[in-house]
Design an enzyme around this catalytic site. Structure first.
Site, PDB file in Angstrom:
ATOM      1  N   LYS A  61       0.844  -1.209   0.000  1.00 49.61           N
ATOM      2  CA  LYS A  61       0.000   0.000   0.000  1.00 49.61           C
ATOM      3  C   LYS A  61       0.873   1.251   0.000  1.00 49.61           C
ATOM      4  O   LYS A  61       0.548   2.247  -0.648  1.00 49.61           O
ATOM      5  CB  LYS A  61      -0.948  -0.021   1.204  1.00 49.61           C
ATOM      6  CG  LYS A  61      -2.114  -0.970   0.980  1.00 49.61           C
ATOM      7  CD  LYS A  61      -2.835  -1.369   2.234  1.00 49.61           C
ATOM      8  CE  LYS A  61      -3.757  -2.541   1.920  1.00 49.61           C
ATOM      9  NZ  LYS A  61      -4.121  -3.341   3.070  1.00 49.61           N
TER      10      LYS A  61
ATOM     11  N   GLN B  69      -5.407  -2.374   9.107  1.00 48.61           N
ATOM     12  CA  GLN B  69      -5.186  -3.683   8.492  1.00 48.61           C
ATOM     13  C   GLN B  69      -5.789  -4.795   9.353  1.00 48.61           C
ATOM     14  O   GLN B  69      -5.561  -4.848  10.562  1.00 48.61           O
ATOM     15  CB  GLN B  69      -3.667  -3.899   8.297  1.00 48.61           C
ATOM     16  CG  GLN B  69      -3.297  -5.148   7.538  1.00 48.61           C
ATOM     17  CD  GLN B  69      -3.760  -5.137   6.082  1.00 48.61           C
ATOM     18  OE1 GLN B  69      -3.789  -4.107   5.421  1.00 48.61           O
ATOM     19  NE2 GLN B  69      -4.143  -6.289   5.578  1.00 48.61           N
TER      20      GLN B  69
ATOM     21  N   ASP C  23     -11.875   1.585   3.212  1.00 45.09           N
ATOM     22  CA  ASP C  23     -12.163   0.148   3.080  1.00 45.09           C
ATOM     23  C   ASP C  23     -13.659  -0.095   2.875  1.00 45.09           C
ATOM     24  O   ASP C  23     -14.060  -1.191   2.487  1.00 45.09           O
ATOM     25  CB  ASP C  23     -11.771  -0.578   4.384  1.00 45.09           C
ATOM     26  CG  ASP C  23     -10.412  -1.256   4.323  1.00 45.09           C
ATOM     27  OD1 ASP C  23     -10.031  -1.730   3.240  1.00 45.09           O
ATOM     28  OD2 ASP C  23      -9.752  -1.318   5.374  1.00 45.09           O
TER      29      ASP C  23
END
Ligand code: GUN
Length: 290
Positions: free
Chosen positions: A59, A103, A126
């Protein structure tokens, strides 16, 4: 004896499609930079899960590639839920941060739902916050979840029609299976979700025009589960006995039956990452009323 002609699937190249998406994002980010708008993504990782570490490093690379700032917060595995919630609160109020990604998985002593619900919905790149999940359900959304949206982009790029097709999703996670089913439904697919308690899994899969595997088990999808000419989308990210990255499908066997297939690596993975960049750009544009 009549011999069946061996079919060769077309490969949907996630690396190539994601590169096109990232080039467009970079161009937009440059235009915003000229207007004094910098884009930033904060990535939080708790503990030292090796797979999560690889994802977080990727990322960071993607951010560099498209011209975003990235802010990494690597916290020890013993971090308490309160400490993590405090950090999320600070990032919610940080003007340099447009997107926040925590995460997953988090260590077992931390309640994932609590943490995801603490992220400001406007920075939830997300699309895991219940408010954003609800928006997806009713088809009126700011962000789409990265992996399912990446799959839809792949189908679109390959000009695969979803409307009226039998779509089977194996896996019912909040990250992939459930939102994947919803996005296929939005495109008028006839959607079935299979999971560990499903009876006749093989038969159901063998009726799919579009089969999406998000199981997390190497060679879970065998050739007998794939209809001649079906589209096979492999969301799996597994390591085989040699430590090599592989998907959920028995790739070579399915390749001979499918009309389209996604490889691992180089399939859905890079698409997930590209959509994350797209969502971060969207967040920055929303904040600046663009
Ligand atoms: N872990 C595995 N996939 C994902 C994802 O898409 N987002 C986050 N936050 N964690 C993950």
């Amino acid at each position: 004896m009549k011999r069946r002609k061996k079919r060769m699937a077309k490969i949907i190249d996630g690396k190539l499609i994601s590169a096109k998406i990232k080039t467009a994002i970079r161009a937009e980010a440059n235009t915003l930079k000229e207007k004094g708008i910098e884009i930033g993504l904060a990535v939080v990782i708790v503990g030292d899960d090796p797979a999560s570490r690889v994802y977080v490093n990727n990322k960071k690379k993607d951010c560099e590639e498209v011209g975003f700032s990235s802010f990494e917060y690597a916290l020890p595995g013993e971090t308490t839920q309160e400490e993590l919630l405090k950090l999320v609160g600070e990032l919610n109020n940080d003007n340099q941060v447009n997107g926040i990604l925590v995460q997953l998985p988090l260590p077992p002593h931390i309640n994932e739902n609590k943490v995801l619900s603490a992220i400001c919905p406007d920075k939830d790149v997300d699309a895991f916050h219940p408010e954003n999940v609800g928006h997806i359900m009713v088809g009126d959304y700011k962000f789409l979840p990265c992996t399912p949206a990446g799959v839809m982009e792949m189908l679109d790029d390959a000009e695969i029609e979803v409307s009226g097709k039998n779509c089977v999703v194996i896996g019912r996670s909040n990250i992939v299976g459930k939102p994947m089913a919803m996005l296929l439904l939005h495109k008028n697919g006839t959607v079935t979700i299979c999971h560990s308690k499903t009876r006749n899994l093989k038969e159901i899969c063998a009726g799919a025009d579009i089969l999406v595997a998000a199981v997390g088990k190497e060679k879970f999808v065998t050739a007998d589960m794939v209809k001649e000419g079906a589209v096979v989308i492999d969301v799996g990210m597994n390591r085989n006995s040699e430590g090599k990255l592989c998907g959920d499908a028995d790739y070579n066997a399915c390749f001979d039956k499918a009309s389209y297939i996604t490889p691992v690596p180089g399939g859905v993975g890079p698409m997930t990452r590209a959509v994350l960049m797209k969502n971060t750009l969207t967040s920055a544009k929303m904040k600046n009323n663009i």
